[in-house]
Enzyme design. Sequence first.
Site, PDB file in Angstrom:
ATOM      1  N   GLY A 292      35.969  54.849  46.450  1.00  0.00           N
ATOM      2  CA  GLY A 292      35.874  54.186  47.739  1.00  0.00           C
ATOM      3  C   GLY A 292      37.196  54.266  48.457  1.00  0.00           C
ATOM      4  O   GLY A 292      37.374  55.010  49.420  1.00  0.00           O
ATOM      5  N   ARG A 293      38.176  53.498  47.939  1.00  0.00           N
ATOM      6  CA  ARG A 293      39.519  53.481  48.520  1.00  0.00           C
ATOM      7  C   ARG A 293      40.099  54.882  48.665  1.00  0.00           C
ATOM      8  O   ARG A 293      40.721  55.216  49.680  1.00  0.00           O
ATOM      9  CB  ARG A 293      40.433  52.633  47.632  1.00  0.00           C
ATOM     10  CG  ARG A 293      41.850  52.466  48.141  1.00  0.00           C
ATOM     11  CD  ARG A 293      42.802  52.057  47.027  1.00  0.00           C
ATOM     12  NE  ARG A 293      42.267  51.077  46.119  1.00  0.00           N
ATOM     13  CZ  ARG A 293      42.432  49.764  46.220  1.00  0.00           C
ATOM     14  NH1 ARG A 293      43.140  49.270  47.213  1.00  0.00           N
ATOM     15  NH2 ARG A 293      41.919  48.950  45.320  1.00  0.00           N
ATOM     16  N   CYS A 361      47.013  30.632  61.922  1.00  0.00           N
ATOM     17  CA  CYS A 361      47.720  29.368  61.665  1.00  0.00           C
ATOM     18  C   CYS A 361      47.852  29.151  60.161  1.00  0.00           C
ATOM     19  O   CYS A 361      47.302  28.213  59.585  1.00  0.00           O
ATOM     20  CB  CYS A 361      46.972  28.220  62.321  1.00  0.00           C
ATOM     21  SG  CYS A 361      47.917  26.690  62.401  1.00  0.00           S
ATOM     22  N   GLU A 362      48.573  30.063  59.530  1.00  0.00           N
ATOM     23  CA  GLU A 362      48.814  30.026  58.087  1.00  0.00           C
ATOM     24  C   GLU A 362      50.211  30.579  57.833  1.00  0.00           C
ATOM     25  O   GLU A 362      50.551  31.662  58.312  1.00  0.00           O
ATOM     26  CB  GLU A 362      47.806  30.892  57.319  1.00  0.00           C
ATOM     27  CG  GLU A 362      46.392  30.396  57.329  1.00  0.00           C
ATOM     28  CD  GLU A 362      46.186  29.185  56.429  1.00  0.00           C
ATOM     29  OE1 GLU A 362      47.022  28.974  55.530  1.00  0.00           O
ATOM     30  OE2 GLU A 362      45.182  28.468  56.641  1.00  0.00           O
ATOM     31  N   TYR A 390      39.106  48.124  52.510  1.00  0.00           N
ATOM     32  CA  TYR A 390      39.182  46.672  52.295  1.00  0.00           C
ATOM     33  C   TYR A 390      39.954  45.949  53.399  1.00  0.00           C
ATOM     34  O   TYR A 390      40.561  44.915  53.159  1.00  0.00           O
ATOM     35  CB  TYR A 390      39.772  46.352  50.919  1.00  0.00           C
ATOM     36  CG  TYR A 390      39.024  47.025  49.804  1.00  0.00           C
ATOM     37  CD1 TYR A 390      37.743  46.617  49.472  1.00  0.00           C
ATOM     38  CD2 TYR A 390      39.562  48.110  49.124  1.00  0.00           C
ATOM     39  CE1 TYR A 390      37.023  47.256  48.480  1.00  0.00           C
ATOM     40  CE2 TYR A 390      38.852  48.759  48.130  1.00  0.00           C
ATOM     41  CZ  TYR A 390      37.580  48.320  47.813  1.00  0.00           C
ATOM     42  OH  TYR A 390      36.874  48.965  46.832  1.00  0.00           O
TER      43      TYR A 390
END
Length: 443
Positions: A292-293, A361-362, A390
Site C-alpha cells: 500500500g504505502r 487547537c492541540e 495514510y
Amino acid sequence: MYLHGTSAINGQGHLTIGGCDVTELAKQYGTPLYIVDEALVRQRAREYVEAFKASGLKFQVAYASKAFSVMAMCAIAEQEGLSLDVVSDGELYTALKAGFPAQRIHFHGNNKTPDEILMALDAQIGCFVVDNFDELALLNALAGDKGLKVNVLLRITPGVEAHTHEYISTGQQDSKFGFDVENGAAFRAVREANELPNMELLGVHSHIGSQIFEVDGFEVAASKVAQFSLRVRDELNITFPVINLGGGFGIRYVEGDTPLPVATYVKAITDAIKDNFGAASYPIPEIWVEPGRSIVGDAGTTLYTIGTSKDIPGVRKYISVDGGMTDNPRPALYESKYEAVVANRAAAAAEETVTVAGKCCESGDKLIVDCVLAKPQTGDLLAVLCTGAYNYSMASNYNRIRRPSVVFVKDGLSDLVVKRESLDDVVGNDILPARMKKASAVQ
C-alpha cells in the site's frame, strides 16, 4: 532536498510535480492540497508486477487501499493489473463504484459486520481473509443463506514481527489480528474451515509489520508459514494453493531511510517460497502480497500556505500552516518524520530551522519539528513530501476543519479527483431538532 518521481524545480525556482507548477495548482485548487504523482504510482505498481513475473510464480499483487482509497486510485490499480485489499464497506463501496472487478477484491478486517459481509457476498468478491472463529462461523452461515461457497484465507500470526531495520521472531501472541500458530488456534482454524460446507479454503495470510527496510523478516515469515503448511499437509491432508505474505514494504520519508528496491523484496520472498516449499516436495503455491504505502507513499505531496510565525528566542521558531493534524495525523500519532520545501522558492538555500505547526487547537499539532527551510515567509507555499499514504485516508474534521481536495498530476495536466469539502459538507449530516430551534428562538 530529495525529489521523488517526476518532481523537479523549474526555471522560476518553483517545485513542479508531474510537469505541473505547484504554485499554479495552489491558485487553481487552493490549499491545503493533496497532490499525487500519477506516473510514480503507476511506476511502483509496475515494479511489483514485473518483479513477480520475473520469478516465474503465479501471483497476485493486491493494492492495500487503506493507504489511500479514492475512486481514481482504484481505477489506476485496475488498469495496472492489481487486485485490491479492502477492510470496510466504505472501501469496498469505493472500489465497486469505480468499476473495480469484484473477483479481484480481497476483504480483510478483524470485525467485519454482518452487513459488510452481506454486501461483499452480494458483490461476489474474490476472497475473504478470515480473522477469527466468530467470523468463520458467521461467514459460513451468511454464505449458506445465499447458497454461495466463498474463497477464504485464514490470517495467522506466525511469530515474526518486523519494522524498519529490525525483526524479531517470537510468540507475538498479543495481537488483535489473526489465529495464533503457537497456541494451536491456527491449526484448529484450518481444520474447522476445511469442514465448513460454504467455504473454499485457499490458504493462509501473514502480515509481519510496516515500513520494513530489510528482507530478513519476510524470509523468516516465509519459512514459518511453510513449516505450518507442511504440518497441515502431513496431519490433515490439506494442501494450500495460495500463500499471502502481506505488505509492509518501506519507503523513504527522510534522510537515513533506506528502503530496498521493490525487485529485491520480491526476489527474497519468492526465493524463500521456492526453497521452503520445494525442499518438501510441496506444490509451489500462488503468492499474494499487499503493498500500500510503497505504491502511493512517496507519490503524494501536501501543499500548504504558510500563515503566522512565532519566534521564542533560545527555544524555537514556529511557523503555522493552513492545515495540520486534520490532514496528516501521523506525526501526532506516531511521531512520524517528514521533509518539506518552500515550494515557491524551491531553489533557495535552506538556512533556517523552524517547527511546522498546524492550525488545530492541540499543542501536539506539529507536522515537522526542527525543519530546515529557505527562510519561510507569510504567504509562502510549503510542500510536505511523501504524504501519499495514510494522510488523506486518516484525515478528519477535527475543529470542523474541511478536508482538502486531491489532484492527480501527469504530463503537465491536473485532474481533480476529490473535491474540497465545503462548509455545508461539514454540517451536512447535522440535524437540529425542532425543539432546539424553538428554544433558541425564545432565548
